[in-house]
Design a protein around this motif. Sequence first.
Motif, short mmCIF file in Angstrom:
data_model
loop_
_atom_site.label_atom_id
_atom_site.label_comp_id
_atom_site.label_asym_id
_atom_site.label_seq_id
_atom_site.Cartn_x
_atom_site.Cartn_y
_atom_site.Cartn_z
N VAL A 63 -44.58 72.40 -48.57
CA VAL A 63 -43.80 72.62 -47.30
C VAL A 63 -43.46 71.22 -46.57
CG1 VAL A 63 -43.91 73.77 -45.12
CG2 VAL A 63 -44.91 74.90 -47.36
N GLN A 64 -42.25 71.24 -45.80
CA GLN A 64 -41.85 69.94 -45.34
C GLN A 64 -42.99 69.91 -44.07
OE1 GLN A 64 -38.44 70.06 -42.53
NE2 GLN A 64 -37.82 71.89 -43.06
N ALA A 65 -43.03 68.69 -43.78
CA ALA A 65 -43.78 68.28 -42.64
C ALA A 65 -43.25 68.72 -41.24
CB ALA A 65 -44.47 66.71 -42.70
N PRO A 66 -43.81 69.37 -40.25
CA PRO A 66 -43.06 69.51 -39.01
C PRO A 66 -42.56 68.22 -38.51
CG PRO A 66 -45.42 70.69 -38.78
CD PRO A 66 -44.99 69.78 -40.26
N VAL A 67 -41.15 68.33 -38.27
CA VAL A 67 -40.65 67.02 -37.78
C VAL A 67 -40.54 66.69 -36.30
CG1 VAL A 67 -38.42 68.10 -37.26
CG2 VAL A 67 -38.16 65.60 -38.01
N ILE A 68 -41.10 67.75 -35.52
CA ILE A 68 -41.05 67.60 -33.95
C ILE A 68 -42.27 66.58 -33.74
CG2 ILE A 68 -41.70 68.67 -31.86
CD1 ILE A 68 -38.99 69.10 -32.73
N PRO A 69 -43.53 66.63 -34.07
CA PRO A 69 -44.55 65.74 -33.86
C PRO A 69 -44.26 64.39 -34.49
CG PRO A 69 -45.58 67.64 -34.98
CD PRO A 69 -43.97 67.78 -35.08
N ILE A 70 -43.50 64.03 -35.52
CA ILE A 70 -43.03 62.93 -36.12
C ILE A 70 -42.37 62.06 -34.83
CG2 ILE A 70 -41.89 61.44 -37.76
CD1 ILE A 70 -42.55 63.70 -39.64
N ILE A 71 -41.23 62.81 -34.52
CA ILE A 71 -40.25 62.32 -33.43
C ILE A 71 -41.02 62.09 -32.34
CG2 ILE A 71 -38.06 62.94 -31.87
CD1 ILE A 71 -37.48 62.28 -35.12
N GLY A 72 -42.05 62.88 -31.88
CA GLY A 72 -42.88 62.56 -30.79
C GLY A 72 -43.57 61.54 -30.72
N ARG A 73 -44.21 61.21 -31.78
CA ARG A 73 -44.85 59.95 -32.03
C ARG A 73 -44.00 58.77 -31.63
NH1 ARG A 73 -46.20 60.12 -36.69
NH2 ARG A 73 -45.04 58.39 -37.74
N LEU B 76 -31.04 81.64 -46.89
CA LEU B 76 -30.94 81.21 -45.30
C LEU B 76 -29.53 80.30 -45.22
CD1 LEU B 76 -34.57 79.43 -44.85
CD2 LEU B 76 -33.54 81.91 -44.17
N PRO B 77 -28.61 80.97 -44.46
CA PRO B 77 -27.49 80.08 -44.08
C PRO B 77 -28.03 78.59 -43.67
CG PRO B 77 -27.14 82.38 -43.43
CD PRO B 77 -28.72 82.10 -43.82
N SER B 78 -27.22 77.62 -44.31
CA SER B 78 -27.70 76.28 -43.72
C SER B 78 -26.59 75.60 -43.17
CB SER B 78 -27.95 75.63 -45.34
OG SER B 78 -28.26 74.23 -44.97
N PRO B 79 -26.87 74.88 -42.10
CA PRO B 79 -28.39 74.43 -41.60
C PRO B 79 -28.96 75.66 -41.21
CG PRO B 79 -26.83 73.74 -39.91
CD PRO B 79 -25.87 74.25 -41.26
N TYR B 80 -30.30 75.68 -41.53
CA TYR B 80 -31.30 76.68 -41.12
C TYR B 80 -32.34 76.27 -40.17
CZ TYR B 80 -33.59 74.59 -45.21
OH TYR B 80 -34.21 73.72 -45.93
N TYR B 81 -32.94 77.07 -39.52
CA TYR B 81 -34.14 76.84 -38.46
C TYR B 81 -35.33 76.18 -39.42
CZ TYR B 81 -37.82 77.54 -35.11
OH TYR B 81 -38.88 77.53 -34.52
N PHE B 82 -35.92 75.16 -39.40
CA PHE B 82 -36.73 74.67 -40.16
C PHE B 82 -38.04 75.44 -40.40
CE2 PHE B 82 -36.86 71.79 -36.35
CZ PHE B 82 -38.04 72.09 -35.83
N ASN B 83 -38.60 76.22 -39.25
CA ASN B 83 -39.58 76.83 -39.36
C ASN B 83 -39.38 78.04 -40.24
OD1 ASN B 83 -41.08 75.84 -36.13
ND2 ASN B 83 -41.68 75.54 -38.07
N HIS B 84 -38.26 78.56 -40.34
CA HIS B 84 -37.89 79.74 -41.25
C HIS B 84 -37.98 79.45 -42.60
CE1 HIS B 84 -35.27 82.37 -38.22
NE2 HIS B 84 -36.37 82.12 -37.88
N GLU B 85 -37.52 78.09 -43.08
CA GLU B 85 -37.73 77.58 -44.25
C GLU B 85 -39.01 77.43 -44.72
OE1 GLU B 85 -38.33 74.70 -47.34
OE2 GLU B 85 -38.69 74.40 -45.45
N MET B 86 -39.96 76.88 -43.80
CA MET B 86 -41.47 76.44 -44.01
C MET B 86 -41.96 78.02 -44.22
SD MET B 86 -41.62 73.75 -40.89
CE MET B 86 -43.55 73.29 -40.95
N ALA B 87 -41.74 79.03 -43.31
CA ALA B 87 -42.35 80.11 -43.35
C ALA B 87 -42.10 80.82 -45.00
CB ALA B 87 -41.86 81.22 -42.40
N VAL B 88 -41.00 80.76 -45.44
CA VAL B 88 -40.58 81.48 -46.84
C VAL B 88 -41.54 80.61 -47.68
CG1 VAL B 88 -38.58 81.47 -48.58
CG2 VAL B 88 -38.35 81.79 -46.20
N ALA B 89 -41.54 79.27 -47.52
CA ALA B 89 -42.48 78.67 -48.62
C ALA B 89 -43.81 79.09 -48.56
CB ALA B 89 -42.28 76.98 -48.33
N SER C 154 -31.88 66.75 -41.99
CA SER C 154 -32.30 66.60 -43.33
C SER C 154 -33.57 67.93 -43.02
CB SER C 154 -32.94 65.77 -43.75
OG SER C 154 -33.71 64.96 -42.71
N ALA C 155 -34.03 68.12 -41.78
CA ALA C 155 -35.16 69.00 -41.30
C ALA C 155 -34.64 70.41 -41.25
CB ALA C 155 -35.70 68.66 -40.01
#
Length: 395
Positions: free
Chosen positions: A11-21, A118-131, A356-357
């Motif tokens: 599953v892709q890593a949550p991007v918000i914390p990366i940007i937050g750092r 999922l129509p793309s671009p999609y909400y990243f948490n939706h893609e993560m939940a599917v995975a 990309s997220a």
Amino acid sequence: MIRESGRVAGVQAPVIPIIGRWIAETPGTITLGQGVVSFGPPPEALEAARRFGGAPDDHLYGPVEGLPELVDAIERKLRADNGITVRPDSRVVVTAGGNLAFMNAMLAVTDPGDEVILPSPYYFNHEMAVALAGARTVAVPVRPDTQLDLDAIAAAITPRTRAIVTVSPNNPTGAVYPEADLRAVNALCERHGVWHVHDEAYEYFVYAGATRFSPGAIPGAARHTISLYSLSKSFGMASWRVGYQVIPETLWEAVNKVQDTMLICAPAVSQQAALAAIARGAAWPRAHLPALEATRREVAAALAPVADVLEAPVPGGAFFFFVRLRDGRDRGRTIEPLALAERLIRQHRVAVIPGSAFGTPGPAWRLSFGALPPDRAVEGATRLARGIRALLDES
């Protein structure tokens, strides 16, 4: 070594914390990253929270589906605001935010190896939940105008397809899908025997010229439609973690198992605050809409000077712009969106989320203007335009 789950590792890593750092390491950065609003809950919701805790039952587990008085209030709201009559073919389940509602749905309707469109671009948490559910995302690009490509969606359906997901108003593009297109998707789902999962987290954020439609209101749709809602944006209650879903009655046993395992019930104090917020009604978010619409216009104007290199469709709803470089404007260089997002922060002090997220190849970024005062949002968009121009001009 004892290994972690391979399913979770993929599953892709949550991007918000990366940007937050990176933001924390770069003082003075204006963040156009996180999709929240600048206003908080209505006073009635805060007062309800202050009153909470005096009764012994306040500290016990509640019903899995939510407090009865809140469920009743949501049913009335759905009938009035969305045209959805809940019973007898469907029911409301109160969740700890919209993300949990989507996770409930994925675990209830998919098996490992199944496919979710999922129509793309999609909400990243939706893609993560599917995975996380062990299913597979089938990303179908939207049209250049950010609207649904109905033919492509239909062509993507296979015997493994279990659901088609739509989000309107959309995160991350801000697109509002026309009633005719949502009816077409819903009919497609009915015809192929798959679920239509429709996310309306931004239901009240629709600007002049666009009209929101709830496919759950279509006669007969209750048997195959799952509708998702959140108070995080509409009522400025992101930290309270309260949302809800409308599910077919036939899915209740499955969703009951999932929610009882993961949550038992949404926090009672948040449900009481939600009850008061819903009683205040749509007037609360709509009171903030004119200011958001004005900011949307000003952000569009701030991005206009780089229109020759940056596509920035003006959103019909929500509070996002999804921008991308025009074809060939990278001058043949490979531009990695996350790396450029870091450079925009460190060199130009503006933060955006890389496309990309959201499952979009090529240089693209989401910017959110909902959480900032208008002058800060415009300054952030100005920095973004200036930064992209400068980075593209580098030899």
